[in-house]
Design an enzyme around this catalytic site. Structure first.
Site, PDB file in Angstrom:
ATOM      1  N   ASN A   9       0.883  -1.179   0.000  1.00  0.00           N
ATOM      2  CA  ASN A   9       0.000   0.000   0.000  1.00  0.00           C
ATOM      3  C   ASN A   9       0.915   1.222   0.000  1.00  0.00           C
ATOM      4  O   ASN A   9       1.455   1.594   1.034  1.00  0.00           O
ATOM      5  CB  ASN A   9      -0.886  -0.036   1.258  1.00  0.00           C
ATOM      6  CG  ASN A   9      -1.687   1.243   1.429  1.00  0.00           C
ATOM      7  OD1 ASN A   9      -1.760   2.076   0.509  1.00  0.00           O
ATOM      8  ND2 ASN A   9      -2.299   1.405   2.595  1.00  0.00           N
ATOM      9  N   TRP A  10       1.062   1.803  -1.184  1.00  0.00           N
ATOM     10  CA  TRP A  10       2.016   2.918  -1.315  1.00  0.00           C
ATOM     11  C   TRP A  10       1.530   4.188  -0.633  1.00  0.00           C
ATOM     12  O   TRP A  10       2.289   5.109  -0.430  1.00  0.00           O
ATOM     13  CB  TRP A  10       2.269   3.214  -2.800  1.00  0.00           C
ATOM     14  CG  TRP A  10       3.110   2.200  -3.505  1.00  0.00           C
ATOM     15  CD1 TRP A  10       3.585   1.020  -3.014  1.00  0.00           C
ATOM     16  CD2 TRP A  10       3.583   2.286  -4.862  1.00  0.00           C
ATOM     17  NE1 TRP A  10       4.317   0.354  -3.970  1.00  0.00           N
ATOM     18  CE2 TRP A  10       4.329   1.114  -5.112  1.00  0.00           C
ATOM     19  CE3 TRP A  10       3.437   3.218  -5.890  1.00  0.00           C
ATOM     20  CZ2 TRP A  10       4.947   0.864  -6.346  1.00  0.00           C
ATOM     21  CZ3 TRP A  10       4.038   2.967  -7.113  1.00  0.00           C
ATOM     22  CH2 TRP A  10       4.788   1.810  -7.340  1.00  0.00           C
ATOM     23  N   LYS A  11       0.243   4.253  -0.312  1.00  0.00           N
ATOM     24  CA  LYS A  11      -0.354   5.491   0.224  1.00  0.00           C
ATOM     25  C   LYS A  11      -0.038   6.652  -0.717  1.00  0.00           C
ATOM     26  O   LYS A  11       0.081   6.434  -1.924  1.00  0.00           O
ATOM     27  CB  LYS A  11       0.112   5.732   1.663  1.00  0.00           C
ATOM     28  CG  LYS A  11      -0.089   4.482   2.533  1.00  0.00           C
ATOM     29  CD  LYS A  11       0.025   4.724   3.989  1.00  0.00           C
ATOM     30  CE  LYS A  11      -0.189   3.397   4.719  1.00  0.00           C
ATOM     31  NZ  LYS A  11      -0.225   3.528   6.165  1.00  0.00           N
ATOM     32  N   HIS A  95      -9.666   1.478   4.507  1.00  0.00           N
ATOM     33  CA  HIS A  95      -8.421   1.646   5.272  1.00  0.00           C
ATOM     34  C   HIS A  95      -8.666   2.618   6.427  1.00  0.00           C
ATOM     35  O   HIS A  95      -9.435   3.567   6.289  1.00  0.00           O
ATOM     36  CB  HIS A  95      -7.316   2.173   4.343  1.00  0.00           C
ATOM     37  CG  HIS A  95      -5.972   2.150   4.995  1.00  0.00           C
ATOM     38  ND1 HIS A  95      -5.566   3.111   5.878  1.00  0.00           N
ATOM     39  CD2 HIS A  95      -4.948   1.251   4.901  1.00  0.00           C
ATOM     40  CE1 HIS A  95      -4.343   2.813   6.302  1.00  0.00           C
ATOM     41  NE2 HIS A  95      -3.953   1.691   5.730  1.00  0.00           N
ATOM     42  N   GLU A  97      -7.036   4.997   7.516  1.00  0.00           N
ATOM     43  CA  GLU A  97      -6.782   6.407   7.195  1.00  0.00           C
ATOM     44  C   GLU A  97      -7.981   7.013   6.469  1.00  0.00           C
ATOM     45  O   GLU A  97      -8.276   8.199   6.629  1.00  0.00           O
ATOM     46  CB  GLU A  97      -5.484   6.531   6.377  1.00  0.00           C
ATOM     47  CG  GLU A  97      -4.263   6.321   7.273  1.00  0.00           C
ATOM     48  CD  GLU A  97      -3.046   5.733   6.588  1.00  0.00           C
ATOM     49  OE1 GLU A  97      -2.953   5.755   5.350  1.00  0.00           O
ATOM     50  OE2 GLU A  97      -2.164   5.227   7.323  1.00  0.00           O
ATOM     51  N   GLU A 167      -5.984  -4.745  10.378  1.00  0.00           N
ATOM     52  CA  GLU A 167      -4.981  -3.717  10.615  1.00  0.00           C
ATOM     53  C   GLU A 167      -5.308  -2.953  11.892  1.00  0.00           C
ATOM     54  O   GLU A 167      -6.100  -2.003  11.864  1.00  0.00           O
ATOM     55  CB  GLU A 167      -4.947  -2.734   9.435  1.00  0.00           C
ATOM     56  CG  GLU A 167      -4.552  -3.363   8.126  1.00  0.00           C
ATOM     57  CD  GLU A 167      -3.869  -2.342   7.205  1.00  0.00           C
ATOM     58  OE1 GLU A 167      -2.782  -2.632   6.727  1.00  0.00           O
ATOM     59  OE2 GLU A 167      -4.433  -1.252   7.007  1.00  0.00           O
ATOM     60  N   GLY A 173       1.956   2.360  10.769  1.00  0.00           N
ATOM     61  CA  GLY A 173       2.920   3.447  10.630  1.00  0.00           C
ATOM     62  C   GLY A 173       3.578   3.857  11.935  1.00  0.00           C
ATOM     63  O   GLY A 173       4.228   4.893  12.009  1.00  0.00           O
ATOM     64  N   SER A 212       2.865  -2.068  10.467  1.00  0.00           N
ATOM     65  CA  SER A 212       4.294  -2.164  10.771  1.00  0.00           C
ATOM     66  C   SER A 212       4.886  -3.547  10.491  1.00  0.00           C
ATOM     67  O   SER A 212       5.736  -4.029  11.238  1.00  0.00           O
ATOM     68  CB  SER A 212       4.585  -1.723  12.210  1.00  0.00           C
ATOM     69  OG  SER A 212       4.206  -0.365  12.392  1.00  0.00           O
ATOM     70  N   GLY A 233       2.617  -1.111   4.317  1.00  0.00           N
ATOM     71  CA  GLY A 233       2.714   0.313   4.008  1.00  0.00           C
ATOM     72  C   GLY A 233       4.164   0.721   3.792  1.00  0.00           C
ATOM     73  O   GLY A 233       4.756   0.466   2.742  1.00  0.00           O
TER      74      GLY A 233
HETATM   75  P1  PGA Z   1       2.506   0.314   7.702  1.00  0.00           P
HETATM   76  O1  PGA Z   1       1.076   0.559   7.013  1.00  0.00           O
HETATM   77  O2  PGA Z   1       3.038  -0.975   7.157  1.00  0.00           O
HETATM   78  O3  PGA Z   1       3.328   1.512   7.290  1.00  0.00           O
HETATM   79  O4  PGA Z   1       2.254   0.268   9.171  1.00  0.00           O
HETATM   80  C1  PGA Z   1       0.195  -0.504   6.781  1.00  0.00           C
HETATM   81  C2  PGA Z   1      -1.065   0.010   6.151  1.00  0.00           C
HETATM   82  O5  PGA Z   1      -1.479   1.129   6.468  1.00  0.00           O
HETATM   83  O6  PGA Z   1      -1.686  -0.669   5.300  1.00  0.00           O
END
Ligand code: PGA
Length: 251
Positions: A9-11, A95, A97, A167, A173, A212, A233
């Site tokens: 997931n590149w965001k 997600h 976010e 998640e 993150g 993470s 991520g």
């Molecule tokens: P992260 O993000 O690996 O940076 O914790 C995971 C995600 O948000 O899908």
């Protein structure tokens, strides 16, 4: 046998030049690995270029969000059929976010999930609790509510054409990964909940862990019986880290 899957997931990261470098390194290393599926979910504008780079490889691609509507006066939105035009396989839906920063709720997420699936793409439905909810002992209740919202709109059978990603919000993150046991316990809760309705469906369902996941903790997470892969991520932006994680699952 259920499918094993790693999704990057590149965001909101990347640019044309960096994306090409990242994908060519990943592709060179994952070429010929067939023990798992691999995919990247990228920002919308990069879909044509990512499609161009990844077609005829064993890496799929997809988007990080989608509109629940088919078409019309929805300024700024992107429909599922537009994603199909660029060869997407997956769409990340719900997600955390999107939930916390952009006000998406269980109902709109369920609509996005259903729209994705009805058009023939694979939703990756994200569920997970905040730290506050975990500390209040509400983890299972929150996950149940998030899943039921989807079941109410799309039906339990819809899980035959979907991926679930657990998640925990507190792990995204932050560098604080759920321990393999913590993650396994929620994954088992999800699978058992579905098994009550349909055992085969539950056994075939791919459930990813995200939050993470790094090169140095992927193997122990993937060793858990109900963890079928990861939604990655930060580590998906570093070629060697992503490759190590993909290889950990492939083995
Ligand atoms: P992260 O993000 O690996 O940076 O914790 C995971 C995600 O948000 O899908």
């Amino acid at each position: 046998m259920r499918e094993k899957l790693v999704v990057g997931n590149w965001k909101m990261h990347g640019n044309l030049t960096e994306n090409k470098q990242l994908l060519s390194a990943i592709n060179a290393s994952l070429d010929g690995l067939h023990g798992a599926q691999f995919a990247v979910c990228v920002p919308y504008p990069y879909l044509p270029s990512v499609q161009n780079t990844l077609q005829n490889t064993n890496i799929s691609w997809g988007a990080q969000n989608v509109s629940q509507y088919e078409k019309g006066a929805y300024t700024g939105e992107v429909s599922v059929s537009m994603l199909i035009d660029f060869g997407c396989t997956y769409v990340i839906v719900g997600h955390s976010e999107r939930r916390t920063l952009f006000g998406e709720d269980n109902h709109s997420i369920a609509e996005k999930y259903a729209a994705t699936q009805q058009a023939g793409l694979m939703p990756i439905l994200c569920v997970g609790e905040t730290l506050e909810q975990r500390e209040a002992g509400a983890t299972e209740q929150i996950i149940q509510e998030q899943l039921m919202a989807v079941v109410n709109v799309a039906g339990i059978e819809s899980f035959s054409k979907a991926v679930i990603a657990y998640e925990p919000v507190w792990a995204i993150g932050t560098g604080k990964t759920a321990s393999p046991q913590q993650a396994q316990s929620v994954h088992a809760f999800i699978r058992n909940g579905i098994a009550i309705q349909n055992v085969n469906l539950a056994n075939e369902l791919t459930i990813l862990y995200g939050g993470s996941v790094k090169a140095n903790n992927a193997s122990e997470l993937f060793a858990m019986p109900d963890i079928d892969g990861g939604l990655i991520g930060g580590a998906s932006l570093v070629a060697n880290d992503f490759i190590t994680i993909c290889r950990a699952l492939n083995n």
